[in-house]
Design an enzyme around this catalytic site. Sequence first.
Site, PDB file in Angstrom:
ATOM      1  N   GLU A 131      -9.330   7.261   4.793  1.00 61.37           N
ATOM      2  CA  GLU A 131      -9.046   6.327   5.559  1.00 61.37           C
ATOM      3  C   GLU A 131      -7.988   8.207   6.215  1.00 61.37           C
ATOM      4  OE1 GLU A 131      -5.366   5.389   3.487  1.00 61.37           O
ATOM      5  OE2 GLU A 131      -5.801   5.904   1.904  1.00 61.37           O
ATOM      6  N   ASP A 144       1.512  -0.755   0.162  1.00 59.38           N
ATOM      7  CA  ASP A 144       0.451   0.047  -0.030  1.00 59.38           C
ATOM      8  C   ASP A 144       1.115   1.239  -0.067  1.00 59.38           C
ATOM      9  OD1 ASP A 144      -2.066   1.763  -0.221  1.00 59.38           O
ATOM     10  OD2 ASP A 144      -3.039   0.311   1.761  1.00 59.38           O
TER      11      ASP A 144
HETATM   12  C1  BGC Z   1      -2.761  11.261  -2.416  1.00 57.91           C
HETATM   13  C2  BGC Z   1      -4.217   9.892  -2.102  1.00 57.91           C
HETATM   14  C3  BGC Z   1      -3.495   8.920  -2.132  1.00 57.91           C
HETATM   15  C4  BGC Z   1      -3.537   8.650  -0.752  1.00 57.91           C
HETATM   16  C5  BGC Z   1      -3.304   7.558  -0.499  1.00 57.91           C
HETATM   17  C6  BGC Z   1      -2.437  11.214  -0.264  1.00 57.91           C
HETATM   18  O1  BGC Z   1      -1.567  11.902  -0.247  1.00 57.91           O
HETATM   19  O2  BGC Z   1      -3.157  11.991  -1.898  1.00 57.91           O
HETATM   20  O3  BGC Z   1      -3.503  10.924  -3.974  1.00 57.91           O
HETATM   21  O4  BGC Z   1      -4.958   8.514  -2.860  1.00 57.91           O
HETATM   22  O5  BGC Z   1      -2.698   9.218  -0.077  1.00 57.91           O
HETATM   23  O6  BGC Z   1      -3.486   6.793   0.823  1.00 57.91           O
HETATM   24  C1  BGC Z   2      -5.180   2.889   0.617  1.00 58.90           C
HETATM   25  C2  BGC Z   2      -5.545   1.864  -0.820  1.00 58.90           C
HETATM   26  C3  BGC Z   2      -5.490   2.430  -2.391  1.00 58.90           C
HETATM   27  C4  BGC Z   2      -3.687   3.382  -2.229  1.00 58.90           C
HETATM   28  C5  BGC Z   2      -3.598   4.300  -3.298  1.00 58.90           C
HETATM   29  C6  BGC Z   2      -4.159   4.168   0.123  1.00 58.90           C
HETATM   30  O1  BGC Z   2      -3.880   5.135   1.371  1.00 58.90           O
HETATM   31  O2  BGC Z   2      -5.040   2.108   2.014  1.00 58.90           O
HETATM   32  O3  BGC Z   2      -6.986   1.716  -0.039  1.00 58.90           O
HETATM   33  O4  BGC Z   2      -5.958   2.290  -2.708  1.00 58.90           O
HETATM   34  O5  BGC Z   2      -3.531   4.034  -0.930  1.00 58.90           O
HETATM   35  O6  BGC Z   2      -4.522   5.475  -3.897  1.00 58.90           O
END
Ligand code: BGC
Ligand code: BGC
Length: 857
Positions: free
Chosen positions: A527, A330
């Site tokens: 998240e 991830d």
């Molecule tokens: C980014 C997102 C990304 C996410 C994943 C963030 O810091 O801006 O583009 O999907 O992290 O956790």
């Molecule tokens: C999330 C994933 C996601 C990835 C890419 C991560 O922070 O936990 O679910 O696929 O970002 O955006």
Amino acid sequence: MKTRNIAFLGSACLVGLVSAFASNVAGAADAHDATAIGPLADWPRLHSPIARDAALEARVAEILAGMSLPQKIGQMTQAEIKSISPEQVREFHIGSVLNGGGSWPGKNKHARVGDWLALADAYYDASMTTGMPVPIPVIWGTDAVHGHSNVFGATIFPHNIGLGATRDPDLVAAIGTSTARAVRATGIDWVFAPAVPVVRNARWGRTYESFAEDAALVREYAAAETGGLQGRLSDDAGVVATAKHFLGDGGTQNGKDQGLTVTSLATLINVHGQGYFGAIEAGAQTVMISYNSWKDADSGVDHGKMHGNRELVTGALKDKMGFDGFIVSDWNAIGQLPGCTNASCAKAINAGIDMMMVPDDWKAFIENTIRQVEQGEIPMSRIDDAVTRILRVKLRAGLFDGRKPSANRYAGRMDAVQDRALARRAVRESLVLLKNDRGVLPLKPGSKVLVVGKSADSVADQSGGWTLTWQGTDNSNADFPNADSILAGIREAVGNGNVTFRDSPGDVDVAGFDAIVAVVGESPYAEGAGDIVPASTLSHSTRRPEDLALLQAIAGKGKPVVTVLLSGRPLYVNDLLNLSDAFVAAWLPGSEGKGVSDVLVGGADGKPAHNFTGRLSFSWPGVACPAPGARGAGDAPPLFGVGYGLSYGTDAAVGVLPVSIPSAGCADASTLSIFNMRDFAPFALHLSGNGEQFKLGADLNATVEWPRDQPLLRVRTVQISTQQDAKEVAWLGPASFLSRGQGASNFNPMRSANGALQFDTVLTTPPKSPVLASMECGRNCVASVDLTKMFAGLEPGRRHTVIVPLACFALRGADLGGIEVPFRITADKPFAAAFTAIQIVAGAGQDSSALDCDIQP
Ligand code: BGC
Ligand code: BGC
């Protein structure tokens, strides 16, 4: 539960799997996990419908044999589109790119399908001209978790929690098929879905990404979505699917994102593992590892972060279950392993992860990994296994067929990213009718309807997180050209001229109306930011008092009140239920608000045109502090259990419910959060200087220079522990960075419990003049502790936890019974540091690293 035939590859295997479970009786799942399917004593051998093919394997071996070490490591690397150009994909033999949540071609939120496609072609062309003996096409992954949800103009389907309520795996499969088509239209070939967590605590901000709290349902839906997304995999309509996040992401303590899951191996297998069994037996070709850690509740052994867990990643998933696709890490998750950084982690590769999501630090990662292989830290056999798996999946997915992304049948087609009728049907099926006393629903066409509530005309609120932006914030209706709000749906269904809309109550006279519809609920989050901390209750009105005030203003005036709740999880809403005659849990329905009015409003004959068929896949709490666990296990039975849901014609009055919301929050809170990635109400970050004040707000992307004309402070979002969790503040003049409450807070109980103000900091530029930490308790009431020496002594770039006992502030005259500003850092240039995890923690005042205030000036 309705049983249906699931029309996709692998359904037969699924049935086989279920009976295999039943006959294997050993091991014990946690007592409270009533949803466990097993009991299985060990990881089952799974059977993918995508069988090994000798010719394909020979081709993999042949390609692998012609590859150099840097080319192999390049294949194992996944970079973010903002951080890598097509030219770099060619130069470094990059295996994969991704676009993160809220990342679009040209950083343009309104990028067209054609813009996505052009970028996909550019990456593809680059990967095919690397000069390798056999060029290896790059694979692009995206979070199409409820439709192709990063793409402007695409249909947004309900989040998984709503799909879970449909009890309709065929529908979920159809949505998978539709989403795959949308993804292929933009030239992308891999989707980070389905998410298959089995959620044990709705405090978790990713609860809505889960289908159900019931492991059997999760398995069934996981199979359906995987089958739909992948289709026949190698043709123009399929994409590679990812089961995520392995393993136990839904089981963390207090529902904390990326937290610690304390459970038995038996529960990992029989509860949290189920989604993987479903997805893999439907052919899923990739699995994403989870940020969470696992501690074995039986042995007490702490196995640490999943990204370093060889026993589960290689031992369970690859060896025992026989998964032969590839495993991806991830986002920057490898950097969370002890001894690793975002750019270096032999441990994760040795644990069995095949492809590393290293969004920004991909270049250093490649250099470091090459060195680690050369120095024998990572065996070559491990690298070859990883590349073999990546090549296998790319071959199976048809990437080697010599056609550019734009040669796909759906490429560039705007109509392919839309499937509004299917989404509208999904919305209808996902609605769960919790209450319909006196049969106030359905509304009659032609009746006079007052629509109220902040979410009635908000496609953003309907859609939730992972929509155009990562958190789903900073979107307006103008960002959704092909969508209808719930208000638009009601207008159409009862007749435009019959509907009056007010987003806040004001002085609404309800006299002229036949019914009132209130659309209220949570605002978007994803998240981290979406977690409800242990000290907070699950009461919606505590967090969104305006929704309660709204219902209080309109209820009891002789007009039926219909409440539609938008939420990413079940919430404690007894007070709102009491103020409503009818109550609909609408989850996060997405772009098709008309799916809601389809069911709320009857047909021309006044009879329901569509019935409510949705049934809860999560138990609904009847207390504000429910115990974690499935199906309301623990002290209080749920108000509505899994499977509950009324239909027209069901006669079941809910009546008046008891309301009890502990004002002190849940349990004896040991922590009071002030800021951690986001503000925790009632506190909000502010900047102040020159007698002025500015509220920082929730935007994670913008750099703020304040005041605009002659900046005293520059603030940007950075990472200290998890992504985007911290604010880096640079002082350009005398000013303060602070968090202010909405009134006064009483910290005296915390003081008696040896509480302290605590925060994490990373120093960027050491101070040359005083740095003060203060608490304010009203007019002319302020107490400051000098942190200059402490900051001057910190090593730049390293995280440090600062603990200032509340007693220190009291000694300096603070009235802890009435704190308005619990955190204020005052300094002057030059000084810059990042701050997060700002909180008041009971007991921390006794910590050996707490500041000794006697030696403070
Ligand atoms: C980014 C997102 C990304 C996410 C994943 C963030 O810091 O801006 O583009 O999907 O992290 O956790
Ligand atoms: C999330 C994933 C996601 C990835 C890419 C991560 O922070 O936990 O679910 O696929 O970002 O955006």
